[in-house]
Design a protein around this motif. Structure first.
Motif, PDB file in Angstrom:
ATOM      1  N   GLU A   1      17.456  53.240  60.049  1.00 36.45           N
ATOM      2  CA  GLU A   1      16.228  52.819  59.410  1.00 36.45           C
ATOM      3  C   GLU A   1      15.687  51.591  60.126  1.00 36.45           C
ATOM      4  N   THR A   2      14.386  51.463  60.098  1.00 35.62           N
ATOM      5  CA  THR A   2      13.691  50.356  60.760  1.00 35.62           C
ATOM      6  C   THR A   2      12.759  49.694  59.760  1.00 35.62           C
ATOM      7  N   PHE A   3      12.758  48.352  59.744  1.00 39.21           N
ATOM      8  CA  PHE A   3      11.880  47.591  58.868  1.00 39.21           C
ATOM      9  C   PHE A   3      11.054  46.627  59.719  1.00 39.21           C
ATOM     10  N   ASN A   4       9.764  46.557  59.429  1.00 36.37           N
ATOM     11  CA  ASN A   4       8.873  45.626  60.112  1.00 36.37           C
ATOM     12  C   ASN A   4       8.322  44.631  59.104  1.00 36.37           C
ATOM     13  N   TYR A   5       8.406  43.368  59.411  1.00 33.11           N
ATOM     14  CA  TYR A   5       7.913  42.315  58.530  1.00 33.11           C
ATOM     15  C   TYR A   5       6.925  41.430  59.297  1.00 33.11           C
ATOM     16  N   GLN A   6       5.951  40.912  58.588  1.00 33.47           N
ATOM     17  CA  GLN A   6       5.048  39.918  59.166  1.00 33.47           C
ATOM     18  C   GLN A   6       4.689  38.908  58.090  1.00 33.47           C
ATOM     19  N   ASP A   7       4.855  37.625  58.410  1.00 33.74           N
ATOM     20  CA  ASP A   7       4.573  36.542  57.469  1.00 33.74           C
ATOM     21  C   ASP A   7       3.660  35.520  58.123  1.00 33.74           C
ATOM     22  N   TYR A   8       2.796  34.941  57.284  1.00 33.20           N
ATOM     23  CA  TYR A   8       1.967  33.825  57.722  1.00 33.20           C
ATOM     24  C   TYR A   8       2.340  32.604  56.889  1.00 33.20           C
ATOM     25  N   ASN A   9       2.597  31.490  57.554  1.00 33.51           N
ATOM     26  CA  ASN A   9       2.887  30.237  56.866  1.00 33.51           C
ATOM     27  C   ASN A   9       1.947  29.161  57.401  1.00 33.51           C
ATOM     28  N   SER A  10       1.155  28.596  56.478  1.00 33.43           N
ATOM     29  CA  SER A  10       0.162  27.605  56.871  1.00 33.43           C
ATOM     30  C   SER A  10       0.670  26.210  56.562  1.00 33.43           C
ATOM     31  N   PHE A  11       0.628  25.325  57.574  1.00 34.03           N
ATOM     32  CA  PHE A  11       0.993  23.928  57.436  1.00 34.03           C
ATOM     33  C   PHE A  11      -0.242  23.074  57.746  1.00 34.03           C
ATOM     34  N   PRO A  12      -0.187  21.777  57.454  1.00 34.26           N
ATOM     35  CA  PRO A  12      -1.379  20.935  57.648  1.00 34.26           C
ATOM     36  C   PRO A  12      -2.003  21.052  59.035  1.00 34.26           C
ATOM     37  N   ASN A  13      -1.184  21.160  60.077  1.00 33.31           N
ATOM     38  CA  ASN A  13      -1.735  21.210  61.429  1.00 33.31           C
ATOM     39  C   ASN A  13      -1.360  22.474  62.199  1.00 33.31           C
ATOM     40  N   GLU A  14      -0.621  23.380  61.545  1.00 33.71           N
ATOM     41  CA  GLU A  14      -0.133  24.546  62.260  1.00 33.71           C
ATOM     42  C   GLU A  14      -0.205  25.794  61.388  1.00 33.71           C
ATOM     43  N   LEU A  15      -0.300  26.938  62.019  1.00 36.37           N
ATOM     44  CA  LEU A  15      -0.173  28.234  61.353  1.00 36.37           C
ATOM     45  C   LEU A  15       0.892  29.032  62.078  1.00 36.37           C
ATOM     46  N   TRP A  16       1.942  29.443  61.368  1.00 35.14           N
ATOM     47  CA  TRP A  16       3.051  30.208  61.951  1.00 35.14           C
ATOM     48  C   TRP A  16       2.849  31.681  61.632  1.00 35.14           C
ATOM     49  N   ASP A  17       2.759  32.486  62.679  1.00 37.26           N
ATOM     50  CA  ASP A  17       2.659  33.944  62.557  1.00 37.26           C
ATOM     51  C   ASP A  17       4.003  34.531  62.996  1.00 37.26           C
ATOM     52  N   THR A  18       4.799  34.978  62.016  1.00 37.72           N
ATOM     53  CA  THR A  18       6.154  35.461  62.298  1.00 37.72           C
ATOM     54  C   THR A  18       6.224  36.977  62.144  1.00 37.72           C
ATOM     55  N   LYS A  19       6.680  37.654  63.207  1.00 33.77           N
ATOM     56  CA  LYS A  19       6.873  39.099  63.181  1.00 33.77           C
ATOM     57  C   LYS A  19       8.346  39.397  63.396  1.00 33.77           C
ATOM     58  N   GLN A  20       8.866  40.308  62.598  1.00 29.68           N
ATOM     59  CA  GLN A  20      10.301  40.586  62.632  1.00 29.68           C
ATOM     60  C   GLN A  20      10.523  42.093  62.554  1.00 29.68           C
ATOM     61  N   VAL A  21      11.380  42.603  63.453  1.00 30.12           N
ATOM     62  CA  VAL A  21      11.749  44.022  63.460  1.00 30.12           C
ATOM     63  C   VAL A  21      13.256  44.115  63.253  1.00 30.12           C
ATOM     64  N   PHE A  22      13.659  44.867  62.229  1.00 27.85           N
ATOM     65  CA  PHE A  22      15.074  45.024  61.913  1.00 27.85           C
ATOM     66  C   PHE A  22      15.439  46.502  62.041  1.00 27.85           C
TER      67      PHE A  22
END
Length: 737
Positions: A71-92
């Protein structure tokens, strides 16, 4: 043979059960099964076999199961900070091979002495890998300045072997029985009398003969079973599998299930029978409700964690749903490989009446009230009811959202898309909303030259922070496209200051002095004074008593057109409210003619027009007047005052009629349904409304509160909600409570 020739197999599983008998004590059986489960790019193949042999006093049993899958799982999260935006992609990715087998031998030496042994082997090989990449964007430049990449792998081989030996002796002394029983299996289900079941293997359930270790019958599954239950009343045996399938056997029928139905997407952990219903619990907090009488799935309940709290979602097999509005973004529909948010189908698919009826959770009276609530809502936004809400009956939106940015540092954005109607019906209207607020007003954008293909290319202004942009096209027949949405963040270099524009209309002194109130004007002045503490800038305007004529109130629109997209607009009314048989609710301004209320009365449409098509997108309407809430379609506005309350203390003016308690309760529940089940998703002008009373209720004022009851409660709630909020923000949904 079992099953008989008339058995109609379904799905990707097969089961062969051959059983021959020479005599009552001598028999053998063989069951072979296979299945294949497909999950997008991955799948699972399983083979099972069960063999049993019994001759005279000797019994032999064995089973062998093999599973190979991944099985394969794909995740994507956005985390917003005062000066940064983190775009995290994860494949399991995870792959596994599993072999397990059981071999057992039992010998009945004498009627009181049984001995035997059992060997269990389980071999597993699991390999997994997780690939994670986080792109870090600068809020000011919209440029990714850092990439964080990690890759982890794991290989596991959890194998085990076990041998179990047992002896059982029975001593009969003067008809008293002293026994050394063999150890009970945890999977046993023992009921008084003849209904004793055991799940010694994952793929078969044994029905034991009374007071015997021999089997009366076996029930087979091609999938691994983990829990089961028996209903004596319905003579049905139910078992749940690791894949979320519910098997149902008629114990008086064959060894094959009479029905196999997918009730959840995860492993079944427990099954509970209550009356005519079976409740199937999964490991993912999902509960399926199955009717033993009708032999069908009624619906599902899903608990969703949102902001540290559990939210409840309910849905039926025909895709109708009802859920906590704050959990709407946690679920979605998939269609032809595309994912659509539930909000795309919310107007027609959010049907608490159908969900409650299917699950049997309410009486007929309340279900009828819920249906009227739904009809009222659709009538209000000008949409025709449809029972085929998942079918595409309108145009199709062509919008290349993959090329749109995730964040912008500019407030202005170019919006480009096309709408095409394959039936060649002319497209007459577009509904474009930003965070639920329509551009160009609640009527949408009219197409000047209707055609079956239109192209939209205009600039729109964004709100600071998150923006959910949604697009719907409507043809001349009223057919709507599936709503398309895109989420984008506007993050300016310098954060804008918060601003509230408050306008309060309160009438205590009427031109007809016999209708004067005590606290209405004071109410709006008190809110104006309190609200100044809740933003960097507060612009407060109050229009009271003789100044609150119909003409002056309607001029509020000129002030509201000067607001900005990020401003919070709060518009409140405090005074008399009336119900007219043709015009519906009317708010009484200072110059109200109570003998002819439609002459100068302010209808709900007029009040809503004040908030429609203004720049500010955060809009709150407060109505402290009798009958100011929604009037349900087909329900009257008659009401009775609460016991012990005199008519002089109300903010209304009409003759009261008595109503049956049950009818009043159903109408009250209907009003609450409009507020709680639909309130956050009205496709009107985008404004939230909090009212003092339903269409058949009264608003009260008293010296005890020194305000109207509604205003006193609102002022108190401003303190309580902000104090309880972790980020010191105030949510309209919390104020409503």
């Amino acid at each position: 043979t079992t099953p008989p020739a008339k058995y109609d197999a379904a799905g990707g599983s097969g089961l062969i059960n051959i059983k021959l008998k020479k005599a009552q004590g001598d028999s053998w059986s063989l069951a072979l099964g296979s299945s294949h489960l497909r999950r997008y790019d991955e799948g699972e193949t399983a083979f099972t076999s069960n063999f049993m042999y019994s001759k005279n006093k000797l019994s032999l049993s064995s089973s062998l199961n093999y599973r190979d899958g991944g099985e394969t799982f794909n995740y994507q999260d956005y985390n917003s900070f005062p000066n940064e935006l983190w775009d995290t992609k994860q494949v399991f990715n995870r792959g596994y091979k599993r072999i397990n087998g059981v071999f057992g031998l039992q010998y009945i030496a004498t009627p009181n002495w049984t001995l035997g042994f059992q060997y269990i082997a389980n071999f597993n090989k699991t390999n997994s890998n997780r690939n994670t990449r986080s792109s870090v964007y600068n809020h000011h430049t919209d440029v990714a300045f850092n990439d964080i990449i990690s890759f982890t792998t794991a290989d596991q081989k959890p194998d085990f072997n076990s041998i179990n030996l047992f002896n059982e002796f029975k001593l009969d002394t003067v008809k008293g029985l002293i026994a050394l029983p063999k150890l009970k299996k945890q999977t046993a289900l023992k009921l008084p009398g003849e209904y004793n079941f055991d799940l010694p293997e994952f793929n078969s359930i044994d029905w034991k003969l009374p007071n015997s270790t021999k089997n009366k019958k076996q029930f087979f599954s091609a999938q691994s079973m983990h829990s089961f239950v028996f209903s004596k009343q319905h003579q049905l045996l139910l078992a749940g599998t690791a894949e979320g399938i519910l098997h149902i056997w008629d114990v008086n029928g064959s060894s094959s299930p009479v029905q196999s139905i997918q009730v959840t997407n995860n492993q079944v952990s427990k099954i509970v029978v209550k009356g005519d219903k079976a409740y199937v619990f999964s490991v993912s907090s999902n509960i399926a409700v199955y009717s033993l009488k009708e032999k069908k799935l009624l619906g599902n309940l899903q608990y969703i964690e949102k902001e540290g709290e559990q939210r409840l979602a309910m849905y039926t097999p025909d895709k109708y749903f009802n859920l906590d509005p704050e959990a709407m973004d946690a679920l979605h529909f998939t269609k032809q490989g595309n994912v659509f948010p539930l909000s795309s189908y919310e107007l027609q698919g959010n049907r608490p009446d159908k969900v409650f009826k299917a699950l049997g959770f309410s009486d007929a009276g309340y279900i009828e009230t819920l249906n009227k609530s739904w009809q009222t809502r659709l009538k209000r936004v000008g949409v025709k009811p449809s029972e085929a809400f998942l079918e595409s009956r309108g145009p199709e939106i062509k919008w290349n959202r993959d090329e749109l940015p995730v964040i912008l540092k500019e407030k202005n954005m170019k919006l480009q898309f096309s709408a095409i109607d394959s039936t060649h019906a002319s497209i007459t209207k577009l509904l474009i909303r930003i965070n639920g607020v329509p551009l160009k007003g609640r009527e949408g954008i009219s197409i000047k030259m209707p055609d079956d293909t239109i192209h939209f290319n205009e600039s729109i202004n964004l709100n600071q922070g998150k923006n959910i942009i949604s697009v719907i096209a409507i043809n001349k027949n009223g057919g709507e496209s599936v709503e398309q949405t895109h989420e984008i963040y506007y993050l300016p270099e310098q954060k804008q200051k918060s601003k509230i524009v408050y306008i309060g209309v309160g009438v205590s002194q009427y031109k007809d002095a016999t209708k004067n109130l005590v606290y209405a004007a004071k109410d709006v002045n008190d809110i104006a004074a309190r609200i100044k503490n809740y933003a960097d800038t507060v612009e407060a305007h109050t229009i009271t008593d003789a100044n609150a004529t119909k003409l002056q109130v309607l001029r509020i629109k000129e002030l509201l057109k000067k607001t900005g997209e990020d401003d919070v607009v709060i518009l409140s009314f405090s005074g008399h409210g009336m119900i007219d048989t043709t015009a519906g609710f009317l708010f009484a301004p200072h110059d109200m003619n109570f003998n002819a209320p439609t002459q100068n009365g302010l209808s709900m449409t007029m009040i809503e027009d004040l908030l429609d098509d203004i720049p500010a997108r955060k809009r709150l309407l407060l109505m402290d007047a009798c009958h100011s809430g929604e009037q349900l379609e087909g329900l009257s506005a008659n009401a009775t005052l609460p016991e012990g309350v005199k008519e002089v203390g109300t903010r209304g003016n009409e003759t009261l009629k008595k109503k049956a308690d049950k009818e009043k309760e159903n109408e009250r529940k209907g009003y609450m349904a409009m507020k709680e089940l639909f309130g956050d998703f009205s496709r009107g002008n985008g404004a939230f409304m909090i009212s003092a009373a339903a269409s058949n209720e009264f608003a009260l004022e008293s010296k005890q509160w020194n305000n109207g009851v509604f205003t006193a409660s609102f002022l108190e709630a401003l303190y309580e909600v902000k104090d309880k909020s972790a980020d010191k923000t105030i949510k309209v949904r919390e104020l409503r409570k």
